[in-house]
Design an enzyme around this catalytic site. Structure first.
Site, PDB file in Angstrom:
ATOM      1  N   GLU A 115      50.150  51.370  34.893  1.00  0.00           N
ATOM      2  CA  GLU A 115      50.024  49.957  35.285  1.00  0.00           C
ATOM      3  C   GLU A 115      49.229  49.222  34.206  1.00  0.00           C
ATOM      4  OE1 GLU A 115      50.400  49.751  40.051  1.00  0.00           O
ATOM      5  OE2 GLU A 115      48.421  50.299  39.352  1.00  0.00           O
ATOM      6  N   HIS A 228      47.342  37.880  41.285  1.00  0.00           N
ATOM      7  CA  HIS A 228      48.356  38.822  40.808  1.00  0.00           C
ATOM      8  C   HIS A 228      49.458  38.023  40.127  1.00  0.00           C
ATOM      9  CE1 HIS A 228      51.118  42.114  40.510  1.00  0.00           C
ATOM     10  NE2 HIS A 228      50.200  42.935  40.988  1.00  0.00           N
ATOM     11  N   ARG A 276      45.746  41.984  34.573  1.00  0.00           N
ATOM     12  CA  ARG A 276      46.316  40.937  35.429  1.00  0.00           C
ATOM     13  C   ARG A 276      45.826  39.533  35.115  1.00  0.00           C
ATOM     14  NH1 ARG A 276      46.043  44.379  41.048  1.00  0.00           N
ATOM     15  NH2 ARG A 276      47.669  45.789  40.364  1.00  0.00           N
ATOM     16  N   HIS A 337      45.282  37.535  45.163  1.00  0.00           N
ATOM     17  CA  HIS A 337      45.538  38.943  45.458  1.00  0.00           C
ATOM     18  C   HIS A 337      44.305  39.737  45.886  1.00  0.00           C
ATOM     19  CE1 HIS A 337      47.543  42.745  45.364  1.00  0.00           C
ATOM     20  NE2 HIS A 337      46.862  43.200  44.349  1.00  0.00           N
ATOM     21  N   ARG A 372      39.656  43.343  38.143  1.00  0.00           N
ATOM     22  CA  ARG A 372      39.870  44.743  38.528  1.00  0.00           C
ATOM     23  C   ARG A 372      41.021  45.369  37.742  1.00  0.00           C
ATOM     24  NH1 ARG A 372      43.463  46.940  43.010  1.00  0.00           N
ATOM     25  NH2 ARG A 372      44.263  44.811  43.044  1.00  0.00           N
TER      26      ARG A 372
END
Ligand SMILES: Cc1cc2nc3c(=O)[nH]c(=O)nc-3n(C[C@H](O)[C@H](O)[C@H](O)COP(=O)(O)OP(=O)(O)OC[C@H]3O[C@@H](n4cnc5c(N)ncnc54)[C@H](O)[C@@H]3O)c2cc1C
Length: 487
Positions: A115, A228, A276, A337, A372
């Protein structure tokens, strides 16, 4: 019903369930959840959980630590982050023992996906419904433990410190019960419902943060919010379906309305797999440049069988919307998000109030910094949920068993009025304008006065102390704390 417990845990997501399972089995634990047990953010997690465990030689704790620091803009707390990455193997092993399944490859090794922001494939996952798998297995374990009582549809509306512990006002139906405990863990999840569009479930109204704040606990970095970049873009719906980051991890391109991979203009090295915040900011800049909100994920270059095997949930969801991701581009846009800030806790999960702990999304451990790293939050919920439970279990050994305190039981005051319709909509509207991806100072300054008025009205009028009242109070408190920080 028994009214006194050694530990009360507010929340039945991954954080609350796992904390309960790690509390001394000889101690009484009560878990309350304001909704059905299946309704929470944990169930929605698709991508998986990041960990260096039985990993190939080219991965190690330092790399996981460095990737997290880089994604977090080096604002992470290095001590809690080090703890997070080094404790991960213990908790992965423990949840495997509790029956959680992760996908394996044809040779029987764990399949790890990639990711944004991760320099290695280290995301353990169960197809594209990892959170549901984890929550289901932990819930089954919890329900089989004789020392744990689970009370669904029971909402914490107020929290007080007593001489020897805590008393919680719990609303079930129209009855308020006062339940007591020596220790209390808040695991109430995120705040997504303060936004007009969010990936979060309906429970995410920040109730635990509001109760902790009212009790005087330190709250930190509530304006550190993750947007997000690739929520499924659909007019009219408040809860956005997420197109997991692992779709980009497995090769999807992000394109603008002209079918151009515009990330080359913003982060040419990492492209779609930048963290992100970088991708969300890039979309907003590109959108302003082109005057268009039309963006797509394109993974049509992958075989259909690969997509249905790796992303069965996403594939099926999109089909219901008339999109076959093996042949069609997926419309996406950023939305709210995740909350990086929250109730401030130390390395054992304890808040600034003795005996009050917090874990999961409502807690601020500092591991995420400003942003994060993908799939670090389920890990954070496990590691710090366990550390909190271990600390409490140790301290319980030094205490006498919990003694009966108050056991009040009362019904709503029927003469009291209901909170007017439209209050929550107004709060969402203010926050959406003041802080969506990029803060807007003018909107924030204008909005905070109105939020303060709403807070004051809720505090001073005789409203029925029902779910709507509690959530409105929580949303206005959360909105106030966010705006106060960004101004
Ligand atoms: C769509 C989506 C996808 C995600 N994907 C990933 C991923 O792939 N990997 C990852 O690491 N993270 C992911 N996340 C983030 C992660 O799922 C959450 O941060 C994490 O699950 C939060 O767990 P939690 O236990 O803290 O909260 P939750 O799971 O939200 O549980 C909160 C609990 O608190 C209860 N509660 C709330 N208020 C009250 C009250 N007043 N009284 C009583 N009970 C109350 C609720 O009923 C619920 O039981 C995702 C999040 C979303 C929304």
């Amino acid at each position: 019903m028994k009214t006194d417990y050694d530990v009360i845990i507010v929340g039945a997501g991954v954080a609350g369930l796992y904390a309960a399972l790690n509390t001394d089995e000889n101690r009484s634990v009560l878990i309350i959840s304001k909704s059905d047990l299946e309704v929470c953010n944990s169930v929605l997690a698709q991508g998986g959980i990041a960990a260096v465990y039985e990993s190939p030689d080219d991965d190690n704790f330092d790399l996981h630590f460095n990737d997290s620091m880089r994604a977090g803009g080096f604002k992470n707390d290095p001590m809690t982050l080090r703890k997070l990455v080094t404790e991960a193997p213990t908790d992965i092993e423990r949840i495997l023992y509790f029956g959680v399944h992760f996908d394996k490859d044809s040779e029987g090794a764990f399949h790890r996906t990639l990711e944004g922001g991760h320099s290695r494939r280290r995301i353990f996952h169960y197809k594209d419904s990892s959170g549901n798998e984890m929550t289901k297995k932990l819930r089954e374990r919890v329900l089989s433990r004789p020392n744990i009582t689970v009370l669904p549809n029971a909402m914490m509306t107020d929290l007080k410190k007593t001489g020897t512990g805590f008393s919680v006002d719990v609303l079930t139906g129209s009855i308020h019960l006062t339940l007591n405990s020596s220790f209390l863990i808040i695991a109430t999840g995120g705040i997504g419902r303060v936004y007009e569009k969010t990936t979060n479930s309906a429970i995410a109204t920040g109730d635990g943060i509001m109760c902790a704040y009212e009790l005087g606990a330190a709250i930190k970095n509530l304006s550190l919010i993750q947007f997000h970049p690739t929520a499924f873009s659909e007019a009219g719906s408040r809860q956005c379906f997420l197109i997991s980051e692992s779709v980009r991890g497995e090769g999807a391109f992000l394109v603008n309305k002209d079918n151009r991979r515009f990330m080359a203009d913003y982060d040419p090295e990492r492209m779609e797999l930048a963290p992100r915040d970088v991708v969300s900011h890039s979309i907003i800049k590109e959108s302003r440049k082109l005057g268009s909100n039309e963006f797509y994920l394109d993974i049509t270059h992958k075989p259909k069988i690969f997509l249905t095997e790796h992303f069965p949930g996403i594939y099926d969801f999109l089909l219901t919307k008339g999109i076959d991701m093996s042949t069609d581009k997926i419309p996406v846009f950023p939305c709210h998000h995740y909350l990086m800030g929250g109730i401030n806790v130390d390395i054992t999960g304890q808040t600034s109030i003795d005996g009050l702990y917090a874990c999961g999304e409502c807690a601020h451990t500092g591991v995420h910094g400003n942003n994060r790293l993908a799939s670090n939050s389920l890990l954070e919920a496990l590691v710090f949920g366990r550390l909190a439970a271990e600390d409490i279990s140790r301290r319980l050994n030094e205490l006498p068993p919990v003694k009966s305190l108050e056991t009040a039981r009362f019904e709503h005051d029927e003469r009291a009025q209901s909170v007017p319709e439209g209050i929550r909509r107004r709060i969402r509207n203010i926050i959406q304008k003041a802080y969506f991806v990029v803060p807007d100072m003018e909107e924030a300054v204008n909005g905070i006065t109105e939020i303060e008025n709403i807070k004051e009205m809720l505090a001073n009028k005789n409203f029925k102390k029902d779910e709507h009242f509690t959530e409105s109070k929580a949303l206005s408190t959360v909105a106030f704390l966010i705006l106060q920080e960004i101004i």
